[in-house]
Every structure is written in C-alpha cells, then in structure tokens.
Scaffold this motif. Sequence first.
Motif, PDB file in Angstrom:
ATOM      1  N   VAL A   1       0.854  -1.193   0.000  1.00 55.90           N
ATOM      2  CA  VAL A   1       0.000   0.000   0.000  1.00 55.90           C
ATOM      3  C   VAL A   1       0.885   1.237   0.000  1.00 55.90           C
ATOM      4  CG1 VAL A   1      -1.915  -1.149   1.184  1.00 55.90           C
ATOM      5  CG2 VAL A   1      -0.138  -0.023   2.527  1.00 55.90           C
ATOM      6  N   GLN A   2       0.280   2.349  -0.328  1.00 59.85           N
ATOM      7  CA  GLN A   2       1.011   3.617  -0.381  1.00 59.85           C
ATOM      8  C   GLN A   2       1.396   4.067   1.034  1.00 59.85           C
ATOM      9  OE1 GLN A   2       1.826   5.023  -3.261  1.00 59.85           O
ATOM     10  NE2 GLN A   2       2.877   6.795  -2.366  1.00 59.85           N
ATOM     11  N   PRO A   3       2.651   4.461   1.262  1.00 58.52           N
ATOM     12  CA  PRO A   3       3.051   4.948   2.592  1.00 58.52           C
ATOM     13  C   PRO A   3       2.257   6.188   2.992  1.00 58.52           C
ATOM     14  CG  PRO A   3       4.979   4.444   1.253  1.00 58.52           C
ATOM     15  CD  PRO A   3       3.796   4.392   0.341  1.00 58.52           C
TER      16      PRO A   3
ATOM     17  N   ALA B   1       8.657   0.689   1.861  1.00 57.52           N
ATOM     18  CA  ALA B   1       7.405   0.117   1.390  1.00 57.52           C
ATOM     19  C   ALA B   1       6.636  -0.694   2.413  1.00 57.52           C
ATOM     20  CB  ALA B   1       7.679  -0.781   0.163  1.00 57.52           C
ATOM     21  N   ASN B   2       7.243  -1.034   3.564  1.00 60.15           N
ATOM     22  CA  ASN B   2       6.524  -1.905   4.496  1.00 60.15           C
ATOM     23  C   ASN B   2       7.088  -1.789   5.916  1.00 60.15           C
ATOM     24  OD1 ASN B   2       8.870  -3.674   4.663  1.00 60.15           O
ATOM     25  ND2 ASN B   2       8.274  -4.433   2.628  1.00 60.15           N
ATOM     26  N   GLY B   3       6.539  -2.604   6.812  1.00 58.90           N
ATOM     27  CA  GLY B   3       6.946  -2.549   8.206  1.00 58.90           C
ATOM     28  C   GLY B   3       8.364  -3.006   8.463  1.00 58.90           C
ATOM     29  N   PHE B   4       8.884  -3.888   7.627  1.00 60.73           N
ATOM     30  CA  PHE B   4      10.284  -4.287   7.782  1.00 60.73           C
ATOM     31  C   PHE B   4      11.197  -3.066   7.624  1.00 60.73           C
ATOM     32  CE2 PHE B   4       8.282  -8.289   6.591  1.00 60.73           C
ATOM     33  CZ  PHE B   4       8.887  -9.200   7.444  1.00 60.73           C
TER      34      PHE B   4
ATOM     35  N   TRP C   1       4.811   2.645  11.110  1.00 66.18           N
ATOM     36  CA  TRP C   1       3.874   2.269  10.052  1.00 66.18           C
ATOM     37  C   TRP C   1       4.064   0.806   9.673  1.00 66.18           C
ATOM     38  CZ3 TRP C   1       5.057   1.791   4.507  1.00 66.18           C
ATOM     39  CH2 TRP C   1       3.900   1.560   3.728  1.00 66.18           C
ATOM     40  N   GLN C   2       2.948   0.077   9.564  1.00 70.05           N
ATOM     41  CA  GLN C   2       2.906  -1.350   9.245  1.00 70.05           C
ATOM     42  C   GLN C   2       3.614  -2.217  10.300  1.00 70.05           C
ATOM     43  OE1 GLN C   2       2.815  -3.264   5.573  1.00 70.05           O
ATOM     44  NE2 GLN C   2       2.370  -1.467   4.328  1.00 70.05           N
ATOM     45  N   VAL C   3       3.661  -1.729  11.521  1.00 62.76           N
ATOM     46  CA  VAL C   3       4.136  -2.543  12.649  1.00 62.76           C
ATOM     47  C   VAL C   3       3.072  -2.451  13.745  1.00 62.76           C
ATOM     48  CG1 VAL C   3       5.930  -2.929  14.370  1.00 62.76           C
ATOM     49  CG2 VAL C   3       6.551  -2.104  12.080  1.00 62.76           C
TER      50      VAL C   3
END
Length: 369
Positions: free
Chosen positions: A119-121, A143-146, A203-205
């Motif tokens: 998804v878009q940040p 781009a993601n939680g990692f 974000w994403q965590v």
Amino acid sequence: MPAELRFSRSDSRRPALEPSVAELSLATARWCARRGWPVHPLAAGRKTPVANCSDCRAQPHPPTDCPCIPAGRWCHGFHSATLDQDRIQQWWGSNPKFGIGVSCGRAGLVVLDIDAHPVQPPTRDRILPGIPIADHIDLTGLANGFHTLAVLAALRGRPSPAEDESTLRVRTPSGGLHVWYRVGDGRRWQSSVGSSSGRALAWQVDIRAHGSYIIAPGTATRHGVYTPFGDVREPAALPLWLAQELERTGHLPAPNIPAPRPVPPRARQAVLAAGGGREQHVLAAVLAPVEDCAQVPEGAGFSDTLNRAAYTLGGLVAAGRLLREEAEQALRHTAVAVRPGQERRIGQIIRSGLTAGLNRPLHDNGRRQ
C-alpha cells in the motif's frame, strides 16, 4: 516446512511421528498452555476467533458479564483464553480444524506484528510517530513494516527486531513476521495498529499486547501456515530500547489512570454485583483477582489472593448463594490455569479457605454471621 509445529528440543512431549490434523491442533494448544500462554479457538481456516454463542450474539454484553466463560465456553475471543488442559482437550479434541489464538496480555507477551502490505506509505509524520522526517530525506523504496522498523532501530543504534535470532519469530502467510517477546515486570503494555493516527510504534508494525491476541505458531489458515522461523521457540525478554520506544509512543496507560478492573474483588461488592441470584456473576466477581495473578509469572500475592477467594466462596456457599461443588470446581480450574503445576498447593489453600468461610455465612448485605 511441513504444516506442523516444530517443538523445542527440550519439550519431552514432542511427537515421534508427524501428527495428524487433529493431533496437531491439540498438541499446539497444549504446547502453548504449558508455556503459560492462555489459548482460545480461532475459526477454522481464519485468523478470527470462533463466533459467540447465539445468546451472546442476540444480547451483546461485556465479557465480564458473560456466563459462558466461567462455564467453559469460548465466547468473546481472547477473553475466554485458558490454560486448563481439560478445557483445551474439549475444545480442540472436538474441533481439530480450529486455529489457536494466544491472549497476549495474560501471557505476559508483547509481539511485534510486522506487515508487508503493498500500500502507499502515509505522510511523513506517521511513518515513525513522534520522530520527524525532513522533506529532503529520500524515502524511495520504503514500502513496508520491515523497512520502518529497520529505520527506527538504526536511529537507536540497534539491530532490527526482525533480525533478532534470540527470540521466537513466526513467518505469516502474507509475508509478514511476528516477533515474540516476554515481559516480566507487570507493566500492562497496550496494543496498537501501525497505521493508526494515535498510538503506534511504526507504520505497518502492529503491537499485540493487552487487549489483543496473536496467532500461535503452527496454526494453518486458508492462506497458509504461521511458520516458526529459525531455531528458537521461546520469547526473549523485551529489549530495553524497545520498551523505551513503546513507552514513548503511548503503549502504557497514563500513570494517573489505574489499570482497569472488570469486577471489584471484595466480598460485599461481589454479592451486590450478583443482583437477582445470578450465580455466574458471583463467581466471576470473586475469581477475577485470582485471574489477575496470571499477569505476573510468580508471586503477585497469589496464595493470599486464592485464600481470600476461597474464604469468600465458602461464605457464599454457607449462605446458600452458591453450590459448593460448583464454586470449588470453578476456583480450582481458575487457580490451576494461573499457576499450572501447583495443583497440590492450590488444593490445600482452597480447602483451608473454604473451610474457614463455611463457618461464616456471607449474605446479601455483605455481612457475615
């Protein structure tokens, strides 16, 4: 990796052969409970808890007011989670396709749920809440939680928890990762969603702690299996730097707000809360302080708390408010779930407290005779 839970080498009950589906689900639930992680059923092939009974669906009510949980039913998701091996046998032995959820708060766990959704940040102020990211910093590729967790760890001069080989890590079917940590100081870390505009770590965590559950390793869903990653099968202690970050981002209750207690512990209030002879409400009220001891692995005044509960139930039995067999069984099951392996000591405390309480009936006015 085969769809099985790979038990640690120290677990003497590790099956010699690859288990059947029925054996697998039951063995996984038992494995979790032996580690002090209360478990509850998830709907077959799904990540969500099994649905409530028809009565609970028709008349919504708080879990603390529900007669189903003390009666051994699985209503209200993680609120029904148990360490009781007999109840676990009943639930998963009869429903081998159920998944396994672990109640994080009661288990003393904080789990980092790292997502990798395409998804878009969000805006820069929500990527790492509380940490400004200047416009000139290039975020291309984030781009993601990692990624966000790695950035946070790098800012603190620490390796990313996603790379922490000292603790239990579980790969999710969607490409994410669950990083399990244990807490032993009694602090009630709160859950959060990484995309929230309020409490969030990154974000994403997502943070799974009090107020949520985590899917047990080995659980199969329609999208795949939650697969243990690496060799470690036990959660390590929550790193200090992560605890500091969680505190910074609002994952502890405000110091001036007491931790919520669903029911009052004292006998008089318990009787009043029963209103109209609702025996299950009486039991829930008296058993709540015993259940609260599960938040701390040892100590927490467990013996005194159990003795007071037994004494109160003895008085209620003597006053004709409860049946002795029902009260004693409920108290024993609750205490064993909180302190598994201490059955003999628990039995002695309960017998002593009940005997004393039976000599002092406790009536509706909260007074003993």
